[in-house]
Design a protein around this motif. Sequence first.
Motif, PDB file in Angstrom:
ATOM      1  N   ASP A  53      36.718   7.250 -20.643  1.00  0.00           N
ATOM      2  CA  ASP A  53      37.214   7.751 -19.362  1.00  0.00           C
ATOM      3  C   ASP A  53      38.728   7.640 -19.269  1.00  0.00           C
ATOM      4  N   ARG A  54      39.275   6.622 -19.950  1.00  0.00           N
ATOM      5  CA  ARG A  54      40.719   6.371 -19.926  1.00  0.00           C
ATOM      6  C   ARG A  54      41.148   5.824 -21.282  1.00  0.00           C
ATOM      7  N   SER A  55      42.435   5.904 -21.536  1.00  0.00           N
ATOM      8  CA  SER A  55      42.972   5.289 -22.745  1.00  0.00           C
ATOM      9  C   SER A  55      44.303   4.638 -22.414  1.00  0.00           C
ATOM     10  N   ALA A  56      44.730   3.761 -23.310  1.00  0.00           N
ATOM     11  CA  ALA A  56      45.990   3.034 -23.126  1.00  0.00           C
ATOM     12  C   ALA A  56      46.501   2.635 -24.502  1.00  0.00           C
ATOM     13  N   GLY A  90      43.879  11.141 -31.767  1.00  0.00           N
ATOM     14  CA  GLY A  90      43.653  12.200 -30.797  1.00  0.00           C
ATOM     15  C   GLY A  90      43.608  11.731 -29.363  1.00  0.00           C
ATOM     16  N   LEU A  91      44.140  10.547 -29.106  1.00  0.00           N
ATOM     17  CA  LEU A  91      44.138   9.992 -27.748  1.00  0.00           C
ATOM     18  C   LEU A  91      45.449  10.313 -27.038  1.00  0.00           C
ATOM     19  N   SER A  92      45.348  10.651 -25.778  1.00  0.00           N
ATOM     20  CA  SER A  92      46.518  10.780 -24.926  1.00  0.00           C
ATOM     21  C   SER A  92      46.625   9.465 -24.159  1.00  0.00           C
ATOM     22  N   ALA A  93      47.224   8.473 -24.817  1.00  0.00           N
ATOM     23  CA  ALA A  93      47.201   7.100 -24.307  1.00  0.00           C
ATOM     24  C   ALA A  93      48.560   6.705 -23.736  1.00  0.00           C
ATOM     25  N   PRO A  94      48.633   6.519 -22.428  1.00  0.00           N
ATOM     26  CA  PRO A  94      49.901   6.070 -21.858  1.00  0.00           C
ATOM     27  C   PRO A  94      50.247   4.656 -22.334  1.00  0.00           C
ATOM     28  N   GLN A  95      51.530   4.396 -22.465  1.00  0.00           N
ATOM     29  CA  GLN A  95      51.998   3.065 -22.839  1.00  0.00           C
ATOM     30  C   GLN A  95      51.808   2.120 -21.661  1.00  0.00           C
ATOM     31  N   LEU A 117      42.989  -7.155 -18.421  1.00  0.00           N
ATOM     32  CA  LEU A 117      41.544  -7.069 -18.617  1.00  0.00           C
ATOM     33  C   LEU A 117      40.799  -7.289 -17.305  1.00  0.00           C
ATOM     34  N   ASP A 118      41.242  -8.225 -16.493  1.00  0.00           N
ATOM     35  CA  ASP A 118      40.614  -8.441 -15.190  1.00  0.00           C
ATOM     36  C   ASP A 118      40.663  -7.171 -14.341  1.00  0.00           C
ATOM     37  N   GLY A 119      41.801  -6.481 -14.373  1.00  0.00           N
ATOM     38  CA  GLY A 119      41.919  -5.229 -13.624  1.00  0.00           C
ATOM     39  C   GLY A 119      40.964  -4.162 -14.137  1.00  0.00           C
ATOM     40  N   ILE A 120      40.856  -4.037 -15.457  1.00  0.00           N
ATOM     41  CA  ILE A 120      39.945  -3.065 -16.068  1.00  0.00           C
ATOM     42  C   ILE A 120      38.506  -3.408 -15.704  1.00  0.00           C
ATOM     43  N   GLY A 121      38.201  -4.694 -15.621  1.00  0.00           N
ATOM     44  CA  GLY A 121      36.843  -5.145 -15.328  1.00  0.00           C
ATOM     45  C   GLY A 121      36.369  -4.828 -13.931  1.00  0.00           C
ATOM     46  N   ARG A 122      37.252  -4.334 -13.086  1.00  0.00           N
ATOM     47  CA  ARG A 122      36.870  -3.966 -11.716  1.00  0.00           C
ATOM     48  C   ARG A 122      36.515  -2.485 -11.594  1.00  0.00           C
ATOM     49  N   THR A 123      36.538  -1.752 -12.713  1.00  0.00           N
ATOM     50  CA  THR A 123      36.199  -0.331 -12.681  1.00  0.00           C
ATOM     51  C   THR A 123      35.146  -0.032 -13.746  1.00  0.00           C
ATOM     52  N   ALA A 124      34.260   0.871 -13.435  1.00  0.00           N
ATOM     53  CA  ALA A 124      33.225   1.269 -14.390  1.00  0.00           C
ATOM     54  C   ALA A 124      33.805   2.265 -15.386  1.00  0.00           C
ATOM     55  N   GLY A 125      33.130   2.418 -16.501  1.00  0.00           N
ATOM     56  CA  GLY A 125      33.537   3.397 -17.502  1.00  0.00           C
ATOM     57  C   GLY A 125      34.120   2.731 -18.732  1.00  0.00           C
ATOM     58  N   ARG A 126      34.505   3.559 -19.710  1.00  0.00           N
ATOM     59  CA  ARG A 126      35.060   3.058 -20.967  1.00  0.00           C
ATOM     60  C   ARG A 126      36.553   3.345 -21.046  1.00  0.00           C
ATOM     61  N   VAL A 127      37.264   2.316 -21.517  1.00  0.00           N
ATOM     62  CA  VAL A 127      38.687   2.427 -21.822  1.00  0.00           C
ATOM     63  C   VAL A 127      38.844   2.190 -23.317  1.00  0.00           C
ATOM     64  N   ILE A 128      39.591   3.060 -23.973  1.00  0.00           N
ATOM     65  CA  ILE A 128      39.985   2.820 -25.359  1.00  0.00           C
ATOM     66  C   ILE A 128      41.454   2.449 -25.332  1.00  0.00           C
ATOM     67  N   ALA A 129      41.777   1.286 -25.907  1.00  0.00           N
ATOM     68  CA  ALA A 129      43.159   0.812 -25.926  1.00  0.00           C
ATOM     69  C   ALA A 129      43.574   0.520 -27.369  1.00  0.00           C
ATOM     70  N   VAL A 130      44.632   1.162 -27.817  1.00  0.00           N
ATOM     71  CA  VAL A 130      45.196   0.895 -29.137  1.00  0.00           C
ATOM     72  C   VAL A 130      46.265  -0.171 -28.931  1.00  0.00           C
ATOM     73  N   VAL A 131      45.982  -1.364 -29.457  1.00  0.00           N
ATOM     74  CA  VAL A 131      46.840  -2.513 -29.175  1.00  0.00           C
ATOM     75  C   VAL A 131      47.124  -3.321 -30.437  1.00  0.00           C
ATOM     76  N   GLU A 132      48.200  -4.072 -30.388  1.00  0.00           N
ATOM     77  CA  GLU A 132      48.605  -4.915 -31.507  1.00  0.00           C
ATOM     78  C   GLU A 132      47.531  -5.960 -31.820  1.00  0.00           C
ATOM     79  N   PRO A 133      47.442  -6.403 -33.075  1.00  0.00           N
ATOM     80  CA  PRO A 133      46.438  -7.415 -33.431  1.00  0.00           C
ATOM     81  C   PRO A 133      46.532  -8.694 -32.592  1.00  0.00           C
ATOM     82  N   ASP A 134      47.755  -9.125 -32.260  1.00  0.00           N
ATOM     83  CA  ASP A 134      47.870 -10.337 -31.444  1.00  0.00           C
ATOM     84  C   ASP A 134      47.353 -10.106 -30.023  1.00  0.00           C
ATOM     85  N   VAL A 135      47.435  -8.881 -29.537  1.00  0.00           N
ATOM     86  CA  VAL A 135      46.889  -8.561 -28.216  1.00  0.00           C
ATOM     87  C   VAL A 135      45.364  -8.590 -28.269  1.00  0.00           C
ATOM     88  N   VAL A 136      44.770  -8.078 -29.357  1.00  0.00           N
ATOM     89  CA  VAL A 136      43.318  -8.165 -29.513  1.00  0.00           C
ATOM     90  C   VAL A 136      42.894  -9.627 -29.476  1.00  0.00           C
TER      91      VAL A 136
END
Length: 192
Positions: A47-50, A65-70, A126-145
């Motif tokens: 539903d969203r990407s980041a 192929g993601l249109s992921a805002p920074q 993550l807490d903010g994302i957890g308040r909404t339904a749906g899937r988020v795909i986030a491309v993030v640094e390994p330390d962020v994972v």
Amino acid sequence: MTSRVTLISPALTAALREARFDDGGCELDAAGERLARSAAARLPDADRSAASPSARCRRTAEALGLSAPQVPALAALDVGRWRGRTLAEVTSAEPDAVASWLGDPTHAPHGGESVRDLCDRVGAWLDGIGRTAGRVIAVVEPDVVRALLVRALSLPEPAFWRLDVRPLTAVDLSGRAGRWNFQVGTPLGEAP
């Protein structure tokens, strides 16, 4: 209401290969970009990407192929004056500082951000994302994972250093703020 978060680590870069504290400007190499492009068809619908603001995360997201805002909250750990140097260089020059940094999640001898600060920052996202339904795909640094897993699973902060995140892999979280389940390390080169 269930939230799903797929965290994707960036494809391989020279900085990752050299264990260099990147300044965020290291681009993907040709092989990494090729692998990311080939993995795009295997991503789940979202539903969203980041993306983390680093060049390698932005470029991996584009190749997927993601249109992921920074998202600034998903930036890598700020390592202050160590930026641009390899871990071996820093360890040779400042062995006590590196030992303290690796042993104490509240310590930031480099003048940047502590591991605890990183965990708190990305945990709030993550807490903010957890308040909404749906899937988020986030491309993030390994330390962020790693930091997101520490917060999502309520792990002790020293566990941050015990979580390995390989390039171009996915970690799936599902649940809601305060209660998350996870599946670690789904290679994007294979069908899920």
